[in-house]
Design a protein around this motif. Structure first.
Motif, PDB file in Angstrom:
ATOM      1  N   TRP A  18      48.345 -89.160  34.870  1.00 27.29           N
ATOM      2  CA  TRP A  18      48.187 -90.519  34.366  1.00 27.29           C
ATOM      3  C   TRP A  18      47.704 -90.521  32.927  1.00 27.29           C
ATOM      4  N   THR A  19      48.132 -91.522  32.184  1.00 30.32           N
ATOM      5  CA  THR A  19      47.591 -91.740  30.845  1.00 30.32           C
ATOM      6  C   THR A  19      46.293 -92.531  30.969  1.00 30.32           C
ATOM      7  N   GLU A  21      45.818 -95.298  29.571  1.00 31.44           N
ATOM      8  CA  GLU A  21      46.269 -96.684  29.750  1.00 31.44           C
ATOM      9  C   GLU A  21      46.581 -96.982  31.212  1.00 31.44           C
ATOM     10  N   GLN A  22      47.233 -96.049  31.894  1.00 35.21           N
ATOM     11  CA  GLN A  22      47.562 -96.249  33.311  1.00 35.21           C
ATOM     12  C   GLN A  22      46.298 -96.343  34.158  1.00 35.21           C
ATOM     13  N   ASP A  25      44.538 -99.704  33.509  1.00 34.93           N
ATOM     14  CA  ASP A  25      45.194-100.789  34.244  1.00 34.93           C
ATOM     15  C   ASP A  25      44.814-100.753  35.722  1.00 34.93           C
TER      16      ASP A  25
END
Length: 80
Positions: A18-19, A21-22, A25
């Protein structure tokens, strides 16, 4: 000495591919918050720590560890 909270957020995030950002979120915060938590500049609230546990599917104590140094008998010992 003041206890320090060590976390495995980056390790768990990258293991899942995962980033930031992910993950942000998924837990409902900004990417900048994830960055600050991973760099241990910010300690998340209990609510956020529990959300990380739900998202990562593991207990909070597998993500966050309290590490303190205390003086016992004139020597310093690291405690987890």
């Amino acid at each position: 000495m003041t206890p320090k909270i060590i976390n495995r957020v980056k390790e768990l995030r990258t293991a899942r591919g995962w980033t930031q950002e992910q993950l942000a979120d998924a837990v409902g915060v900004s990417r900048q918050s994830i960055n600050s938590i991973e760099r241990e500049r910010y300690v998340p609230s209990l609510e956020l720590a529990l959300t990380f546990a739900r998202v990562f599917g593991c207990p909070t104590d597998e993500i966050f560890t309290l590490n303190s140094e205390s003086t016992i008998g004139g020597t310093q010992e690291a405690q987890e």
